[in-house]
Design a protein around this motif. Sequence first.
Motif, PDB file in Angstrom:
ATOM      1  N   HIS A  32      37.361  30.659  33.007  1.00  0.00           N
ATOM      2  CA  HIS A  32      38.677  31.286  32.940  1.00  0.00           C
ATOM      3  C   HIS A  32      39.070  31.395  31.478  1.00  0.00           C
ATOM      4  CE1 HIS A  32      43.263  30.478  33.253  1.00  0.00           C
ATOM      5  NE2 HIS A  32      43.044  31.773  33.238  1.00  0.00           N
ATOM      6  N   TYR A 101      33.820  38.827  38.971  1.00  0.00           N
ATOM      7  CA  TYR A 101      34.688  38.720  37.790  1.00  0.00           C
ATOM      8  C   TYR A 101      35.986  39.449  38.111  1.00  0.00           C
ATOM      9  CZ  TYR A 101      30.129  37.861  35.762  1.00  0.00           C
ATOM     10  OH  TYR A 101      28.882  37.359  35.516  1.00  0.00           O
ATOM     11  N   TYR A 102      37.067  38.939  37.617  1.00  0.00           N
ATOM     12  CA  TYR A 102      38.307  39.703  37.790  1.00  0.00           C
ATOM     13  C   TYR A 102      39.270  39.471  36.639  1.00  0.00           C
ATOM     14  CZ  TYR A 102      40.683  35.570  39.835  1.00  0.00           C
ATOM     15  OH  TYR A 102      41.240  34.337  40.063  1.00  0.00           O
ATOM     16  N   ILE A 103      40.186  40.410  36.552  1.00  0.00           N
ATOM     17  CA  ILE A 103      41.195  40.388  35.483  1.00  0.00           C
ATOM     18  C   ILE A 103      42.538  40.081  36.126  1.00  0.00           C
ATOM     19  CG2 ILE A 103      42.359  41.782  33.720  1.00  0.00           C
ATOM     20  CD1 ILE A 103      39.766  43.478  33.578  1.00  0.00           C
ATOM     21  N   TYR A 110      46.767  39.465  29.595  1.00  0.00           N
ATOM     22  CA  TYR A 110      45.611  39.488  30.488  1.00  0.00           C
ATOM     23  C   TYR A 110      44.910  38.134  30.477  1.00  0.00           C
ATOM     24  CZ  TYR A 110      45.719  44.542  31.142  1.00  0.00           C
ATOM     25  OH  TYR A 110      46.066  45.805  31.501  1.00  0.00           O
ATOM     26  N   THR A 112      41.054  36.450  32.174  1.00  0.00           N
ATOM     27  CA  THR A 112      39.810  36.832  32.850  1.00  0.00           C
ATOM     28  C   THR A 112      39.208  35.624  33.569  1.00  0.00           C
ATOM     29  OG1 THR A 112      38.600  36.424  30.800  1.00  0.00           O
ATOM     30  CG2 THR A 112      39.232  38.690  31.242  1.00  0.00           C
ATOM     31  N   TRP A 113      38.555  35.905  34.678  1.00  0.00           N
ATOM     32  CA  TRP A 113      37.979  34.861  35.507  1.00  0.00           C
ATOM     33  C   TRP A 113      36.568  35.269  35.925  1.00  0.00           C
ATOM     34  CZ3 TRP A 113      41.249  30.702  37.240  1.00  0.00           C
ATOM     35  CH2 TRP A 113      42.624  30.868  36.927  1.00  0.00           C
ATOM     36  N   VAL A 126      32.809  36.483  30.799  1.00  0.00           N
ATOM     37  CA  VAL A 126      34.265  36.245  30.884  1.00  0.00           C
ATOM     38  C   VAL A 126      34.872  36.209  29.484  1.00  0.00           C
ATOM     39  CG1 VAL A 126      35.995  34.523  31.540  1.00  0.00           C
ATOM     40  CG2 VAL A 126      34.187  35.100  33.114  1.00  0.00           C
ATOM     41  N   MET A 129      34.864  39.774  28.091  1.00  0.00           N
ATOM     42  CA  MET A 129      35.942  40.563  28.735  1.00  0.00           C
ATOM     43  C   MET A 129      37.274  40.284  28.046  1.00  0.00           C
ATOM     44  SD  MET A 129      34.876  39.837  32.700  1.00  0.00           S
ATOM     45  CE  MET A 129      36.352  40.429  33.512  1.00  0.00           C
ATOM     46  N   MET A 130      37.529  38.987  27.805  1.00  0.00           N
ATOM     47  CA  MET A 130      38.790  38.600  27.170  1.00  0.00           C
ATOM     48  C   MET A 130      38.879  39.144  25.745  1.00  0.00           C
ATOM     49  SD  MET A 130      41.429  37.006  28.155  1.00  0.00           S
ATOM     50  CE  MET A 130      42.703  37.763  27.201  1.00  0.00           C
ATOM     51  N   GLN A 139      41.378  47.999  30.989  1.00  0.00           N
ATOM     52  CA  GLN A 139      40.632  47.374  32.092  1.00  0.00           C
ATOM     53  C   GLN A 139      39.412  48.204  32.464  1.00  0.00           C
ATOM     54  OE1 GLN A 139      42.548  45.426  35.537  1.00  0.00           O
ATOM     55  NE2 GLN A 139      44.392  46.412  34.816  1.00  0.00           N
ATOM     56  N   VAL A 142      36.624  47.557  30.172  1.00  0.00           N
ATOM     57  CA  VAL A 142      35.996  46.269  30.493  1.00  0.00           C
ATOM     58  C   VAL A 142      35.045  46.423  31.682  1.00  0.00           C
ATOM     59  CG1 VAL A 142      36.445  43.902  31.271  1.00  0.00           C
ATOM     60  CG2 VAL A 142      37.899  44.929  29.535  1.00  0.00           C
TER      61      VAL A 142
END
Lengths: 154, 214
Positions: A32, A101-103, A110, A112-113, A126, A129-130, A139, A142
Amino acid sequence: MKLFTHFILFLIALHASYGQETIKSYYTKAFHCKKENECSAFGQGYRQDLLIQFNENELKWSKNIFEGFTVCEVRKKADHYIVALLDELYVYTDLTNTSVYYIDFVNDNYQTWGYGPDSAVVKSRVSAMMKMLENHATQKDVMQFLIDQTTGKN
Amino acid sequence: MSSFKKTTAVGVFPVCLWVKFRQKEAYLRWRSLKQGNGCSAMSSVTAIYWVFFEPCVHPTRLVFFQILCITIFTVTPSLGQHNETINYKNYYEYDQVYGLHKEKGNYTLVVAYGDDTLKWQADKKFPANTCTIQKITDKYIVALSEDGTKVFYSRSDKRLFYMTRWETSLTAYGFGLGSLGIRESVSQMIRLINQDKSEEEVIAFLSRQAEYDF
């Protein structure tokens, strides 16, 4: 009568699962990121199930058997990945690495996970992405990055 | 012109035509044509008669003529014309000086476009705008407004963006479906402008976002 009821239930179950694929995966560490340099791992020490179900329109995934499924709308489905949307936030499923993965968007920022069996890959993605989101990528940018990672373009 | 006014105008048109041709001269001309005087090109004359004179001398058929006119006048301009009505909950404006502002409410974005012109209205209470289309693809439209600023409409995301200059600062506006995506885009538009990027580069950014197929 009992046989008939069982037959009907079987038909209902068959109908519900028609065209639906299920992938069982796991993770021992999930990641995370709140900021680029503020990433943390959690869930250390024990293996947890990661369940992914999808068809053409819907992606359902669960990171814990005690929690329900998160249901998302599929926006793009390919052989190796699925891009889905949940309340304007993107969810990416890598079918080759069986990871999710999700935002998230919390307090105007934001986050990210990532969940998946390959901790090193999940951690790096992750974090990347961040970093992208902090550098004002959208998004969609990403998601394209994750697609490129999965399809080996990067 | 609104569709109601257009329909009324087209409906009144045959009546005016009827009154004009109801005159005796028109009637006599029709009679002479019907009797075959100077009717070497009878087929075209017959066509003209059926379209213009027949409803005039037979008032009961005027109604059919009116319906024909209304159908032709309303269907023809809409061929190749796309109309989209998008209900949305909030829009964003991002000013270089005053920052990001979110306006909540219930709005309706109306976008109509053909091959050359993009007409749009962010809501009933906002003025309607007409722009000249510069580029149109399956995913987006780039148009030029009367004041020389560019308007971007994402056909895939159902969102419209434009920038305008208020005194010394630029303001970017975003209307349409979704909230977070519009916020992202208007923020990025102003960020690019603050980095001395040109309007073309802002449009290139919006085009790239619209090109994504997810």
